[in-house]
Design a protein around this motif. Structure first.
Motif, PDB file in Angstrom:
ATOM      1  N   GLY A  95       0.813  -1.210   0.000  1.00 12.57           N
ATOM      2  CA  GLY A  95       0.000   0.000   0.000  1.00 12.57           C
ATOM      3  C   GLY A  95       0.845   1.258   0.000  1.00 12.57           C
ATOM      4  O   GLY A  95       0.551   2.233  -0.709  1.00 12.57           O
ATOM      5  N   THR A  96       1.925   1.255   0.792  1.00 12.18           N
ATOM      6  CA  THR A  96       2.817   2.422   0.853  1.00 12.18           C
ATOM      7  C   THR A  96       3.532   2.638  -0.475  1.00 12.18           C
ATOM      8  O   THR A  96       3.627   3.766  -0.973  1.00 12.18           O
ATOM      9  N   ILE A  97       4.041   1.553  -1.061  1.00 15.74           N
ATOM     10  CA  ILE A  97       4.744   1.658  -2.346  1.00 15.74           C
ATOM     11  C   ILE A  97       3.807   2.210  -3.430  1.00 15.74           C
ATOM     12  O   ILE A  97       4.161   3.130  -4.179  1.00 15.74           O
ATOM     13  N   PHE A  98       2.597   1.637  -3.506  1.00 18.28           N
ATOM     14  CA  PHE A  98       1.645   2.069  -4.529  1.00 18.28           C
ATOM     15  C   PHE A  98       1.207   3.524  -4.316  1.00 18.28           C
ATOM     16  O   PHE A  98       1.022   4.278  -5.275  1.00 18.28           O
ATOM     17  N   SER A  99       1.036   3.917  -3.054  1.00 15.71           N
ATOM     18  CA  SER A  99       0.599   5.291  -2.757  1.00 15.71           C
ATOM     19  C   SER A  99       1.629   6.312  -3.238  1.00 15.71           C
ATOM     20  O   SER A  99       1.276   7.309  -3.884  1.00 15.71           O
ATOM     21  N   ILE A 100       2.899   6.052  -2.931  1.00 13.22           N
ATOM     22  CA  ILE A 100       3.964   6.970  -3.354  1.00 13.22           C
ATOM     23  C   ILE A 100       4.074   7.000  -4.876  1.00 13.22           C
ATOM     24  O   ILE A 100       4.191   8.059  -5.495  1.00 13.22           O
ATOM     25  N   PHE A 101       4.010   5.815  -5.483  1.00 16.18           N
ATOM     26  CA  PHE A 101       4.118   5.711  -6.945  1.00 16.18           C
ATOM     27  C   PHE A 101       2.986   6.460  -7.643  1.00 16.18           C
ATOM     28  O   PHE A 101       3.216   7.225  -8.595  1.00 16.18           O
ATOM     29  N   LEU A 102       1.751   6.283  -7.159  1.00 17.79           N
ATOM     30  CA  LEU A 102       0.597   6.912  -7.791  1.00 17.79           C
ATOM     31  C   LEU A 102       0.586   8.425  -7.617  1.00 17.79           C
ATOM     32  O   LEU A 102       0.184   9.161  -8.515  1.00 17.79           O
ATOM     33  N   GLN A 103       1.023   8.883  -6.461  1.00 12.73           N
ATOM     34  CA  GLN A 103       0.995  10.325  -6.195  1.00 12.73           C
ATOM     35  C   GLN A 103       1.841  11.097  -7.205  1.00 12.73           C
ATOM     36  O   GLN A 103       1.444  12.171  -7.678  1.00 12.73           O
ATOM     37  N   TYR A 104       2.977  10.519  -7.564  1.00 11.98           N
ATOM     38  CA  TYR A 104       3.875  11.230  -8.470  1.00 11.98           C
ATOM     39  C   TYR A 104       3.638  10.851  -9.936  1.00 11.98           C
ATOM     40  O   TYR A 104       3.870  11.671 -10.833  1.00 11.98           O
ATOM     41  N   THR A 105       3.165   9.627 -10.180  1.00  8.02           N
ATOM     42  CA  THR A 105       2.932   9.201 -11.562  1.00  8.02           C
ATOM     43  C   THR A 105       1.672   9.820 -12.148  1.00  8.02           C
ATOM     44  O   THR A 105       1.665  10.286 -13.284  1.00  8.02           O
ATOM     45  N   PHE A 106       0.586   9.823 -11.362  1.00 10.45           N
ATOM     46  CA  PHE A 106      -0.694  10.329 -11.856  1.00 10.45           C
ATOM     47  C   PHE A 106      -0.971  11.760 -11.399  1.00 10.45           C
ATOM     48  O   PHE A 106      -2.016  12.319 -11.712  1.00 10.45           O
ATOM     49  N   ASP A 107      -0.073  12.315 -10.638  1.00 13.02           N
ATOM     50  CA  ASP A 107      -0.210  13.699 -10.176  1.00 13.02           C
ATOM     51  C   ASP A 107      -1.559  13.921  -9.484  1.00 13.02           C
ATOM     52  O   ASP A 107      -2.323  14.829  -9.812  1.00 13.02           O
ATOM     53  N   ILE A 108      -1.859  13.040  -8.518  1.00 11.33           N
ATOM     54  CA  ILE A 108      -3.094  13.173  -7.752  1.00 11.33           C
ATOM     55  C   ILE A 108      -2.756  13.528  -6.310  1.00 11.33           C
ATOM     56  O   ILE A 108      -1.613  13.372  -5.873  1.00 11.33           O
ATOM     57  N   GLY A 109      -3.758  13.977  -5.578  1.00 11.88           N
ATOM     58  CA  GLY A 109      -3.550  14.394  -4.198  1.00 11.88           C
ATOM     59  C   GLY A 109      -3.075  13.265  -3.306  1.00 11.88           C
ATOM     60  O   GLY A 109      -3.327  12.089  -3.572  1.00 11.88           O
ATOM     61  N   GLN A 110      -2.416  13.631  -2.220  1.00 10.99           N
ATOM     62  CA  GLN A 110      -1.850  12.634  -1.312  1.00 10.99           C
ATOM     63  C   GLN A 110      -2.934  11.749  -0.692  1.00 10.99           C
ATOM     64  O   GLN A 110      -2.777  10.534  -0.605  1.00 10.99           O
ATOM     65  N   LYS A 111      -4.042  12.361  -0.279  1.00 11.27           N
ATOM     66  CA  LYS A 111      -5.107  11.601   0.368  1.00 11.27           C
ATOM     67  C   LYS A 111      -5.693  10.564  -0.588  1.00 11.27           C
ATOM     68  O   LYS A 111      -5.885   9.396  -0.213  1.00 11.27           O
ATOM     69  N   THR A 112      -5.975  10.991  -1.812  1.00 11.78           N
ATOM     70  CA  THR A 112      -6.527  10.069  -2.807  1.00 11.78           C
ATOM     71  C   THR A 112      -5.518   8.985  -3.150  1.00 11.78           C
ATOM     72  O   THR A 112      -5.878   7.809  -3.307  1.00 11.78           O
ATOM     73  N   ALA A 113      -4.253   9.355  -3.271  1.00 11.25           N
ATOM     74  CA  ALA A 113      -3.197   8.385  -3.598  1.00 11.25           C
ATOM     75  C   ALA A 113      -3.087   7.311  -2.524  1.00 11.25           C
ATOM     76  O   ALA A 113      -2.878   6.127  -2.832  1.00 11.25           O
ATOM     77  N   ILE A 114      -3.222   7.706  -1.258  1.00 11.97           N
ATOM     78  CA  ILE A 114      -3.151   6.735  -0.150  1.00 11.97           C
ATOM     79  C   ILE A 114      -4.287   5.719  -0.262  1.00 11.97           C
ATOM     80  O   ILE A 114      -4.072   4.503  -0.146  1.00 11.97           O
ATOM     81  N   ILE A 115      -5.507   6.209  -0.490  1.00 13.44           N
ATOM     82  CA  ILE A 115      -6.663   5.314  -0.577  1.00 13.44           C
ATOM     83  C   ILE A 115      -6.521   4.364  -1.761  1.00 13.44           C
ATOM     84  O   ILE A 115      -6.727   3.149  -1.633  1.00 13.44           O
ATOM     85  N   ILE A 116      -6.144   4.907  -2.943  1.00 15.80           N
ATOM     86  CA  ILE A 116      -5.994   4.067  -4.131  1.00 15.80           C
ATOM     87  C   ILE A 116      -4.854   3.070  -3.938  1.00 15.80           C
ATOM     88  O   ILE A 116      -4.970   1.891  -4.284  1.00 15.80           O
ATOM     89  N   GLY A 117      -3.747   3.523  -3.377  1.00 17.71           N
ATOM     90  CA  GLY A 117      -2.598   2.649  -3.159  1.00 17.71           C
ATOM     91  C   GLY A 117      -2.941   1.451  -2.297  1.00 17.71           C
ATOM     92  O   GLY A 117      -2.589   0.310  -2.625  1.00 17.71           O
TER      93      GLY A 117
END
Length: 542
Positions: A95-117
């Protein structure tokens, strides 16, 4: 054709045809429902109407309720290392790896990235457990490890739902948000606990006394929907209320009957939910981002395999580690529900939702083929087994023997009595540890799933004197009894039951099914022992 009735008729027809075809290739029904949604949207021109969102969402509501019914603290404690250590590490690391990856790859907010990750870190409980159950691998070491991880993932769904509720709140400050959320949660829990402990049992007692199946089902449906509405009223999701209600009801004596009655509603509504997911898929956006979809799919599955493999390799050999990792490398169906909730709360844009949905669906399509060939893949890494293979059904022809289904405490006692009287027997047991225990005692215990026709025939059920079912799990007991009933042989079968409700389940099974009430059997044994004591006393006096 934009009315609900037309949508229902077309969707049902497509879903039936597709799933009949897909079943021949062992593909999950979820894929059939999603493709149904795609077809009725693209070919028949039926458009997705947000008004049906509430109906579709109740598929997740009923899913969470049935998960709540299975949420047993006793069960979790027996697997605490697999659940709370392996499961926690898998969800947290991936979850942590995916959250960090998504936040910078898809340029989405941190909160949303955490949930998606963390949503991507979840695996498909429905597909994995069904496949492992069907092929009997659920009792193997890797099957138990996969089950433990999946159980923790089911628990992890709850904080994810809470995170959506909290992050999408319009509270003026974090402090106000936390205070409001905790107050609402406390009130909700107290209300549901009070209703579940003091009111529900009493109401259900009078409902059961009416002996009306319609009233019983109506009461359960009202309970699920009522708990969901109560949670929604206090600012939480419908699913959270259903899960809590399921947990409270799990300790009642009506748990298994409730679950059996709700499964058809759950599966139908879940099917409808996945149809609506398919209706929202936009191939234009997916084709435009096809490279991103493929890369994200490969990255997610590879990361999950590496993480799980690394966690288990510390204590287990390569074969167990890789088979477990391959079992849970896909993304679960609940991620689709998370994406839909994020989209409805304006936390995720349409294009990103489409890309993520495509990744989940593709991982689900791949999963059955991975699980079917999991042994061959593991063989490429290590040819030796971590433990000796369980004893399969491979015996010389028998006749007039007794088949004992289950080698728990009752099964072991039955075996002792049969041995004392010199009667031929064999035991079918699907728990590897119990099989090994029986073999260590030089008893005829064989590894096999007694719910399968082929296993029963390999045990020569057609020539046996009788089958004695000793399993304690009521659902498994009923499944074994049904398998014997439908096998085509008129087999004498002895079943123990504990109450009137259990007896009703076997009322139409036929005269060859002999029902023994547990209390009467114990009473006979107690009286026999008491009379033996009396005889011993008389002998001493003489």
């Amino acid at each position: 054709m934009d009315g609900f009735l037309e949508l229902f008729l077309v969707a049902t027809a497509c879903a039936v045809v597709l799933n009949v075809v897909f079943k021949r290739y062992e593909m999950p029904t979820i894929i059939g429902y999603i493709i149904t949604g795609i077809l009725i949207a693209k070919i028949f021109g039926l458009t997705y109407d947000t008004k049906i969102t509430h109906i579709a969402e109740f598929g997740i509501v009923f899913l969470m309720f049935t998960i709540g019914l299975e949420f047993s603290f006793k069960h979790l404690m027996t697997m605490k290392r697999d659940v709370f250590l392996n499961g926690l590490l898998q969800v947290f690391i991936t979850g942590t790896i995916f959250s960090i990856f998504l936040q910078y790859t898809f340029d989405i907010g941190q909160k949303t990235a955490i949930i998606i990750g963390f949503a991507l870190s979840l695996s498909s409980t429905a597909i994995v457990l069904k496949t492992l159950n069907d092929n009997g691998d659920i009792t193997q070491i890797y099957g138990r490890k996969a089950l433990g991880i999946l159980l923790f993932q089911d628990i992890a769904v709850i904080p994810l739902l809470l995170m959506i509720d909290i992050f999408s709140s319009k509270a003026s400050s974090v402090d106000d948000l936390v205070i409001t959320t905790l107050t609402s949660a406390a009130i909700l829990l107290v209300l549901l606990y009070f209703i579940g402990k003091y009111i529900f049992n009493m109401v259900l007692y009078f409902v059961v006394k009416t002996n009306s199946q319609e009233i019983f089902i109506t009461t359960i449906l009202f309970t699920v929907v009522g708990a969901s509405f109560l949670a929604h009223y206090f600012g939480f999701s419908y699913s959270l209320g259903a899960f809590i209600a399921g947990m409270l009801i799990a300790e009642t004596q009506y748990k298994h009957q409730i679950e059996a009655d709700l499964i058809p509603f759950r599966d139908l509504l879940l099917g409808f939910f996945f149809i609506t997911v398919g209706m929202q898929i936009d191939f234009g956006i997916i084709l435009k981002n096809l490279f991103v979809v493929v890369m994200l799919l490969l990255n997610v599955m590879i990361v999950k395999i590496i993480v799980v493999y690394g966690i288990l390799l510390i204590r287990f050999k390569k074969r167990v580690a890789i088979k477990t990792a391959l079992s849970v490398c896909q993304i679960g169906e609940f991620a689709l529900a998370i994406f839909a909730l994020l989209n409805s709360n304006n936390m995720l844009d349409i294009e990103t939702t489409q890309v993520l949905t495509a990744v989940v669906v593709l991982s689900m399509i791949i999963t059955p083929f991975i699980l079917k060939n999991i042994g061959k893949i593991a063989d490429q890494l290590e040819t030796t087994e971590d433990t000796p293979e369980p004893q399969k059904i491979k015996i010389d022809p028998l006749s007039e023997h007794f088949i004992v289904c289950g080698y728990g405490r009752l099964g072991q006692e039955v075996v002792n009595r049969l041995k004392q009287q010199g009667l031929p027997y064999l035991v079918l047991e699907s728990d590897l540890s119990l099989v090994q225990l029986g073999r260590s005692r030089n008893e005829n215990v064989f590894y096999g799933n007694a719910t399968q026709k082929v296993t029963l025939e390999q045990a020569f059920i057609q020539t046996c004197a009788a089958v004695i079912i000793t399993v304690s799990n009521e659902q498994k007991l009923e499944m074994i009894a049904n398998a014997i009933k439908n096998i085509g042989y008129n087999v004498n079968t002895v079943i123990r039951f504990t109450g009137v409700e259990e007896k009703k389940l076997y009322s139409n099974f036929g005269q060859n099914f002999h029902l023994i009430r547990e209390e009467r059997a114990v009473a006979r044994v107690l009286i026999h022992e008491a009379l033996q004591c009396r005889l011993d006393n008389n002998d001493d006096n003489i």
